[in-house]
Design a protein around this motif. Sequence first.
Motif, PDB file in Angstrom:
ATOM      1  N   LYS A 138       0.841  -1.203   0.000  1.00 32.85           N
ATOM      2  CA  LYS A 138       0.000   0.000   0.000  1.00 32.85           C
ATOM      3  C   LYS A 138       0.881   1.260   0.000  1.00 32.85           C
ATOM      4  O   LYS A 138       0.641   2.209  -0.739  1.00 32.85           O
ATOM      5  CB  LYS A 138      -0.925  -0.026   1.223  1.00 32.85           C
ATOM      6  N   MET A 168      -7.952  -3.478   9.218  1.00 36.99           N
ATOM      7  CA  MET A 168      -9.231  -2.871   8.803  1.00 36.99           C
ATOM      8  C   MET A 168      -9.154  -1.354   8.856  1.00 36.99           C
ATOM      9  O   MET A 168      -9.675  -0.659   7.982  1.00 36.99           O
ATOM     10  CB  MET A 168     -10.379  -3.368   9.700  1.00 36.99           C
ATOM     11  N   TRP A 170      -6.594   0.528   8.392  1.00 44.41           N
ATOM     12  CA  TRP A 170      -5.789   1.038   7.279  1.00 44.41           C
ATOM     13  C   TRP A 170      -6.189   0.428   5.938  1.00 44.41           C
ATOM     14  O   TRP A 170      -5.556   0.706   4.919  1.00 44.41           O
ATOM     15  CB  TRP A 170      -4.301   0.754   7.549  1.00 44.41           C
ATOM     16  N   LYS A 171      -7.213  -0.401   5.940  1.00 43.84           N
ATOM     17  CA  LYS A 171      -7.688  -1.073   4.701  1.00 43.84           C
ATOM     18  C   LYS A 171      -6.505  -1.673   3.918  1.00 43.84           C
ATOM     19  O   LYS A 171      -6.266  -1.350   2.745  1.00 43.84           O
ATOM     20  CB  LYS A 171      -8.462  -0.082   3.811  1.00 43.84           C
ATOM     21  N   MET A 207     -14.816  -6.917   9.266  1.00 49.26           N
ATOM     22  CA  MET A 207     -14.029  -7.409   8.130  1.00 49.26           C
ATOM     23  C   MET A 207     -14.908  -8.376   7.325  1.00 49.26           C
ATOM     24  O   MET A 207     -15.522  -9.258   7.915  1.00 49.26           O
ATOM     25  CB  MET A 207     -12.783  -8.147   8.634  1.00 49.26           C
ATOM     26  N   ARG A 230     -11.203  -7.284  -4.075  1.00 47.31           N
ATOM     27  CA  ARG A 230     -11.526  -6.292  -3.039  1.00 47.31           C
ATOM     28  C   ARG A 230     -10.231  -5.605  -2.578  1.00 47.31           C
ATOM     29  O   ARG A 230     -10.165  -4.377  -2.484  1.00 47.31           O
ATOM     30  CB  ARG A 230     -12.203  -7.022  -1.874  1.00 47.31           C
ATOM     31  N   ALA A 231      -9.206  -6.386  -2.320  1.00 44.26           N
ATOM     32  CA  ALA A 231      -7.934  -5.820  -1.842  1.00 44.26           C
ATOM     33  C   ALA A 231      -7.323  -4.899  -2.893  1.00 44.26           C
ATOM     34  O   ALA A 231      -6.868  -3.794  -2.586  1.00 44.26           O
ATOM     35  CB  ALA A 231      -6.965  -6.944  -1.492  1.00 44.26           C
ATOM     36  N   ASP A 235     -10.260  -1.823  -1.060  1.00 42.99           N
ATOM     37  CA  ASP A 235     -11.314  -2.027  -0.065  1.00 42.99           C
ATOM     38  C   ASP A 235     -10.868  -2.813   1.158  1.00 42.99           C
ATOM     39  O   ASP A 235     -11.691  -3.162   2.009  1.00 42.99           O
ATOM     40  CB  ASP A 235     -12.525  -2.719  -0.723  1.00 42.99           C
ATOM     41  N   GLY A 236      -9.594  -3.160   1.220  1.00 47.14           N
ATOM     42  CA  GLY A 236      -9.060  -3.748   2.444  1.00 47.14           C
ATOM     43  C   GLY A 236      -9.145  -5.254   2.549  1.00 47.14           C
ATOM     44  O   GLY A 236      -9.349  -5.965   1.564  1.00 47.14           O
TER      45      GLY A 236
END
Length: 334
Positions: A138, A168, A170-171, A207, A230-231, A235-236
């Motif tokens: 990230k 969660m 920091w997603k 989560m 999602r990641a 979206d974490g």
Amino acid sequence: MAKQTAKITFDKETYLKWFEIMMLVRRFEEKCAQLYGQQKINGFCHLYIGQEAIVAGMITATTKDDSFITAYRDHGHALALGVTPDAVMAELFGKATGCTSGKGGSMHLFSKEHNFMGGHGIVGGQIPLGAGAAFAEKYKGTKNLNVCFMGDGAVRQGALHETFNMAMLWKLPVIFICENNGFSMGTSVARTTNVLDIYKVGSGYEMPSFQIDGMKCEDVHNAIKEAADRARNGDGPTFLEIKTYRYRGHSMSDPATYRSKDELGHYKTLDPLETTKETILKNKFATEKELEELEERILQTVAKSVEFAENSPFPEAGKLYEEVYTDEYPFIMD
Ligand SMILES: Cc1ncc(C[n+]2csc(CCOP(=O)(O)OP(=O)(O)O)c2C)c(N)n1
């Protein structure tokens, strides 16, 4: 909530890849068990037999740029990621040609080339490390993610809860996968927690969390693919409880007398190698003969890895203090 992923059709290549990965892990580890009995492999050794559909589904749902981390039951992950059987077998023999230079053994397989960050012996210790690897992605602004595996026993570790909270917040692009094989050493899940559906642990952190059938490559692939999307979209994390079963004892010294033959027999009727083979034959993706030839090639590869390990040297004593610490931080510096 418990999740039954929608059925989608997979192509011939995908089924054959799943079958090949699972067959390699199965035959490789059967050989490990034999070699352990002959004291060619020493120390701790935890077999993955029965759980192979999870690493097979993982491979087709992720990319080579993603990173992977797990606990000590790590032969399947390493082999599926492409660490060569030679390098894994040599590591099990403690030889210098092993993927951790013969210093790690069974529990500490590692390969920077394959983004495989181990192989960790401390139950739950890899969970914050996986989140850290995801944080680095990230921070660097990539679309890569970390897949962080753990056993059901690790879910009771404080490190998991602290990590879920920050991941969660920091997603972070991380997929936490609990390979729930029903036991933590000889202790059943029911004797360690009131929350038998382990995926529900993720809801305390809001989560996205799902329960998946770990005997089906299709379901594993779909769930990991969805979590990966999602990641990558920012979206974490996702928490997947993948229900599976290990056919052997916890480690080589465990006769597994705490469970019934019927229970083991039931899971063997769901064996992912057998069901995948049936699908391949039914859809004429390969003939019985072609699958037998594939198995023969795999048996030869495994036999060659034993020869390679036997003929390799032990590490020199002078190498003991090398590769212990690094002075450059590998994940956040370019
Ligand atoms: C912090 C810590 N506590 C205890 C142990 C001893 N130990 C080794 S394996 C294990 C069981 C873990 O079971 P699980 O997480 O379900 O993984 P599985 O072996 O089923 O893959 C335990 C308690 C350890 N290695 N680390």
